[in-house]
Design a protein around this motif. Structure first.
Motif, PDB file in Angstrom:
ATOM      1  N   GLY A   1     -38.716 -15.156 -11.376  1.00 18.96           N
ATOM      2  CA  GLY A   1     -39.562 -14.104 -11.875  1.00 18.96           C
ATOM      3  C   GLY A   1     -39.219 -13.765 -13.306  1.00 18.96           C
ATOM      4  N   LEU A   2     -39.957 -12.810 -13.888  1.00 19.43           N
ATOM      5  CA  LEU A   2     -39.714 -12.390 -15.260  1.00 19.43           C
ATOM      6  C   LEU A   2     -38.503 -11.470 -15.326  1.00 19.43           C
ATOM      7  N   GLU A   3     -37.650 -11.711 -16.329  1.00 14.38           N
ATOM      8  CA  GLU A   3     -36.431 -10.913 -16.513  1.00 14.38           C
ATOM      9  C   GLU A   3     -36.677  -9.902 -17.624  1.00 14.38           C
ATOM     10  N   LEU A   4     -37.219  -8.755 -17.271  1.00 18.76           N
ATOM     11  CA  LEU A   4     -37.594  -7.747 -18.257  1.00 18.76           C
ATOM     12  C   LEU A   4     -36.376  -7.087 -18.899  1.00 18.76           C
ATOM     13  N   TRP A   5     -35.271  -6.993 -18.136  1.00 20.61           N
ATOM     14  CA  TRP A   5     -34.094  -6.282 -18.639  1.00 20.61           C
ATOM     15  C   TRP A   5     -33.533  -6.909 -19.918  1.00 20.61           C
ATOM     16  N   VAL A   6     -33.712  -8.225 -20.093  1.00 17.54           N
ATOM     17  CA  VAL A   6     -33.207  -8.903 -21.294  1.00 17.54           C
ATOM     18  C   VAL A   6     -33.906  -8.357 -22.539  1.00 17.54           C
ATOM     19  N   SER A   7     -35.213  -8.203 -22.456  1.00 18.65           N
ATOM     20  CA  SER A   7     -35.978  -7.680 -23.601  1.00 18.65           C
ATOM     21  C   SER A   7     -35.627  -6.227 -23.890  1.00 18.65           C
ATOM     22  N   ILE A   8     -35.382  -5.465 -22.817  1.00 16.59           N
ATOM     23  CA  ILE A   8     -35.022  -4.048 -23.006  1.00 16.59           C
ATOM     24  C   ILE A   8     -33.679  -3.929 -23.715  1.00 16.59           C
ATOM     25  N   ILE A   9     -32.684  -4.739 -23.300  1.00 25.29           N
ATOM     26  CA  ILE A   9     -31.373  -4.707 -23.949  1.00 25.29           C
ATOM     27  C   ILE A   9     -31.482  -5.168 -25.397  1.00 25.29           C
ATOM     28  N   GLU A  10     -32.290  -6.210 -25.631  1.00 22.03           N
ATOM     29  CA  GLU A  10     -32.473  -6.688 -26.998  1.00 22.03           C
ATOM     30  C   GLU A  10     -33.060  -5.581 -27.881  1.00 22.03           C
ATOM     31  N   LYS A  11     -34.054  -4.878 -27.363  1.00 22.85           N
ATOM     32  CA  LYS A  11     -34.682  -3.810 -28.151  1.00 22.85           C
ATOM     33  C   LYS A  11     -33.692  -2.679 -28.415  1.00 22.85           C
ATOM     34  N   ALA A  12     -32.886  -2.341 -27.419  1.00 21.67           N
ATOM     35  CA  ALA A  12     -31.884  -1.278 -27.600  1.00 21.67           C
ATOM     36  C   ALA A  12     -30.861  -1.683 -28.653  1.00 21.67           C
ATOM     37  N   TYR A  13     -30.430  -2.945 -28.612  1.00 27.38           N
ATOM     38  CA  TYR A  13     -29.430  -3.417 -29.574  1.00 27.38           C
ATOM     39  C   TYR A  13     -30.007  -3.452 -30.984  1.00 27.38           C
ATOM     40  N   MET A  14     -31.245  -3.876 -31.120  1.00 25.31           N
ATOM     41  CA  MET A  14     -31.886  -3.885 -32.433  1.00 25.31           C
ATOM     42  C   MET A  14     -32.017  -2.461 -32.985  1.00 25.31           C
ATOM     43  N   LYS A  15     -32.318  -1.516 -32.108  1.00 29.28           N
ATOM     44  CA  LYS A  15     -32.435  -0.120 -32.539  1.00 29.28           C
ATOM     45  C   LYS A  15     -31.076   0.390 -33.024  1.00 29.28           C
ATOM     46  N   LEU A  16     -30.019   0.018 -32.299  1.00 30.88           N
ATOM     47  CA  LEU A  16     -28.662   0.404 -32.696  1.00 30.88           C
ATOM     48  C   LEU A  16     -28.304  -0.185 -34.058  1.00 30.88           C
ATOM     49  N   CYS A  17     -28.805  -1.398 -34.324  1.00 25.73           N
ATOM     50  CA  CYS A  17     -28.493  -2.098 -35.576  1.00 25.73           C
ATOM     51  C   CYS A  17     -29.434  -1.722 -36.711  1.00 25.73           C
ATOM     52  N   GLY A  18     -30.329  -0.792 -36.485  1.00 27.29           N
ATOM     53  CA  GLY A  18     -31.201  -0.317 -37.557  1.00 27.29           C
ATOM     54  C   GLY A  18     -32.613  -0.851 -37.528  1.00 27.29           C
ATOM     55  N   GLY A  19     -32.942  -1.644 -36.522  1.00 27.21           N
ATOM     56  CA  GLY A  19     -34.304  -2.168 -36.429  1.00 27.21           C
ATOM     57  C   GLY A  19     -34.339  -3.683 -36.469  1.00 27.21           C
ATOM     58  N   TYR A  20     -35.516  -4.248 -36.205  1.00 27.31           N
ATOM     59  CA  TYR A  20     -35.653  -5.700 -36.129  1.00 27.31           C
ATOM     60  C   TYR A  20     -35.499  -6.391 -37.480  1.00 27.31           C
ATOM     61  N   ASP A  21     -35.539  -5.626 -38.579  1.00 32.01           N
ATOM     62  CA  ASP A  21     -35.376  -6.252 -39.889  1.00 32.01           C
ATOM     63  C   ASP A  21     -33.930  -6.196 -40.367  1.00 32.01           C
ATOM     64  N   PHE A  22     -32.997  -5.920 -39.445  1.00 32.06           N
ATOM     65  CA  PHE A  22     -31.594  -5.871 -39.871  1.00 32.06           C
ATOM     66  C   PHE A  22     -31.152  -7.270 -40.307  1.00 32.06           C
ATOM     67  N   PRO A  23     -30.139  -7.367 -41.235  1.00 31.23           N
ATOM     68  CA  PRO A  23     -29.832  -8.650 -41.879  1.00 31.23           C
ATOM     69  C   PRO A  23     -29.156  -9.662 -40.975  1.00 31.23           C
ATOM     70  N   GLY A  24     -28.801  -9.296 -39.757  1.00 29.65           N
ATOM     71  CA  GLY A  24     -28.151 -10.230 -38.849  1.00 29.65           C
ATOM     72  C   GLY A  24     -26.646 -10.032 -38.815  1.00 29.65           C
ATOM     73  N   SER A  25     -26.003 -10.713 -37.870  1.00 27.44           N
ATOM     74  CA  SER A  25     -24.549 -10.608 -37.749  1.00 27.44           C
ATOM     75  C   SER A  25     -24.014 -11.977 -37.373  1.00 27.44           C
ATOM     76  N   ASN A  26     -23.124 -12.024 -36.399  1.00 29.61           N
ATOM     77  CA  ASN A  26     -22.702 -13.318 -35.864  1.00 29.61           C
ATOM     78  C   ASN A  26     -22.517 -13.166 -34.362  1.00 29.61           C
ATOM     79  N   SER A  27     -22.390 -14.280 -33.676  1.00 30.64           N
ATOM     80  CA  SER A  27     -22.369 -14.247 -32.213  1.00 30.64           C
ATOM     81  C   SER A  27     -21.182 -13.477 -31.661  1.00 30.64           C
ATOM     82  N   GLY A  28     -20.026 -13.523 -32.362  1.00 31.84           N
ATOM     83  CA  GLY A  28     -18.857 -12.776 -31.895  1.00 31.84           C
ATOM     84  C   GLY A  28     -19.099 -11.282 -31.913  1.00 31.84           C
TER      85      GLY A  28
END
Length: 463
Positions: A1-28
């Protein structure tokens, strides 16, 4: 089935980082934010014969990656070098600056070192040696069986999973991110703090005494077992950094052996420094240290910045395989007395034991009968190697011609620009304070600061 929680966590993390236009980080950094797993970044050397302090020798990188993969409690990712042009990266099937997950790491019976990587996009894989389309490298069926790989089947699916040899990893990738399960360490503690930019000098190459410091007191079991202690220093990310401003704060942590639970470290480097961290503007610094024995009962953690210019919030997390206690050095004594003076041509008498030592600036100091704790600091120009002594005398105001008794306070070997002591108990009595340089005739100003448990009144002694 569809895993909606992944998108929700991604959106929350992007909001924490200042939005989807944040400059990026690294995997660590991302994995730490999402899971709390301990981030460690390993850089390949640009020149294998000239490994810089923040780089790791090639063979050691392989050992670390191979061991981490075998351990089972580590997530491994690798980032493609940003020095690779986009055209070149596209030609070999990679993405510049992109991180790939390491699924497996093996060394075959014929000595071939291979890593199995996955592009998190789940498509677009490697096109070079040992790729699914490279039938030459996979022509031996025994080799394929040993690796557990069928290139014919793999070439039918573009899932972003591929094998690459270690030699090509060194060409196209710049660093490795290891994310460690904190459950490996049953003993942990975390503190949060703030470092104002006006606390301590901007250049701490002579004096680290005002830098934030912590003291690890290792348990007897930790000493006996020669435990591993990992210290993660995390710089708090500012809003300006979230918006893409280049980070100018280069932070690290050094480990010094201490002899007491409350003493502050004053000098960088030297014999007491058992580990010097590498400065980085990454938001995480991981320092790993294996306890050597009883000599590591007390370990001082000294934070350091390269050319400090901003206020800085930070979090310090300690992880150990056996118990320990985290504390801080003793605070300064409550009373403060400053002496501003200078070595002139007549008074620049030179070092201890020389004929003209008696000409150096001196002060009479009377300590009350109940005694006092006294800390001493002296600073001057960085070209002067200096020393400060406090010597008991028979009568107040007596100048010191030669030293025939052990000083109550001695800042130790002559050091350039700055010397200091921790709090020392001084019995009640009469004393003479002496400031000297290692070379006679060096003229210039200096500042002595006495921190004490009772008010002291140093009086200049005339010739």
């Amino acid at each position: 089935g569809l895993e909606l929680w992944v998108s929700i966590i991604e959106k929350a993390y992007m909001k924490l980082c200042g939005g989807y236009d944040f400059p990026g980080s690294n995997s660590g950094v991302d994995l730490f934010s999402l899971t709390g797993w301990i981030p460690e970044r390993i850089f390949f050397p640009e020149k294998p014969d000239k490994v810089r302090d923040f780089e790791t020798p090639v063979e050691r990188v392989w050992e670390r990656v191979y061991s981490a993969n075998s351990y089972g409690d580590c997530l491994i990712t690798m980032a493609v070098s940003s020095d690779i042009t986009e055209d070149k990266a596209k030609q070999v099937g990679l993405v510049t600056g992109h991180a790939y997950a390491v699924l497996s790491c093996i060394k075959t019976s014929n000595g071939t070192r291979l890593l199995q990587l996955k592009n998190p996009w789940a498509h677009q894989g490697w096109k070079g040696r040992y790729s699914a389309k490279d039938r030459t490298s996979w022509k031996d069926p025994r080799f394929c069986a040993e690796v557990g790989y069928n290139p014919a089947l793999a070439s039918e699916v573009d899932d972003g999973v591929f094998w690459i040899c270690w030699e090509d990893v060194l060409v196209y990738f710049r660093n490795v991110q290891l994310s460690w399960n904190p459950a490996l360490f049953p003993f942990r503690t975390t503190v949060h703090s703030f470092w104002p930019k006006d606390q301590g000098p901007s250049d701490d190459s002579f004096n680290v005494g005002d830098n934030p410091q912590y003291i690890l007191t290792m348990s007897d079991k930790a000493l006996q077992k020669k435990s591993s202690i990992w210290i993660l220093l995390s710089r708090h990310v500012t809003k300006q950094e979230q918006e893409g401003m280049e980070v100018q704060d280069y932070l690290t942590l050094h480990i010094h052996r201490n002899t007491r639970e409350k003493d502050r470290m004053w000098y960088p480097g030297g014999k007491k420094c058992v580990l010097r961290g590498a400065y980085t503007n990454n938001c995480h610094v991981l320092v790993r240290y294996d306890v050597a024995g009883p000599e590591d009962k007390y370990l001082s953690l000294v934070l350091s910045q390269y050319q400090k210019s901003h206020d800085l919030g930070f979090t310090l997390s300690c992880f150990c395989t056996n118990s320990f206690k985290l504390g801080q050095p003793m605070k300064d004594q409550p009373m403060s007395t400053s002496i501003s003076s200078e070595w002139t041509e007549p008074s620049a008498g030179g070092p201890i034991g020389q004929e003209f030592f008696r000409n150096n600036p001196m002060w009479s100091l009377v300590v009350p009968a109940e005694g006092a704790f006294v800390q001493t600091r002296c600073s001057s120009v960085k070209t002067f190697a200096i020393n400060v002594l406090l010597i008991e005398v028979d009568s107040p105001g007596k100048r010191i011609h030669s030293i025939d008794r052990k000083p109550v306070i001695d800042t130790g070997d002559y050091r350039h620009g700055f010397v200091a002591t921790n709090a020392i108990w001084v019995p009640g009595g009469k004393y003479t304070l002496v400031a000297s340089t290692f070379h006679r005739g060096q003229t210039g100003r200096f500042q002595i600061e006495l921190k004490s448990s009772v008010k002291l009144n140093p009086i200049p002694i005339a010739w």
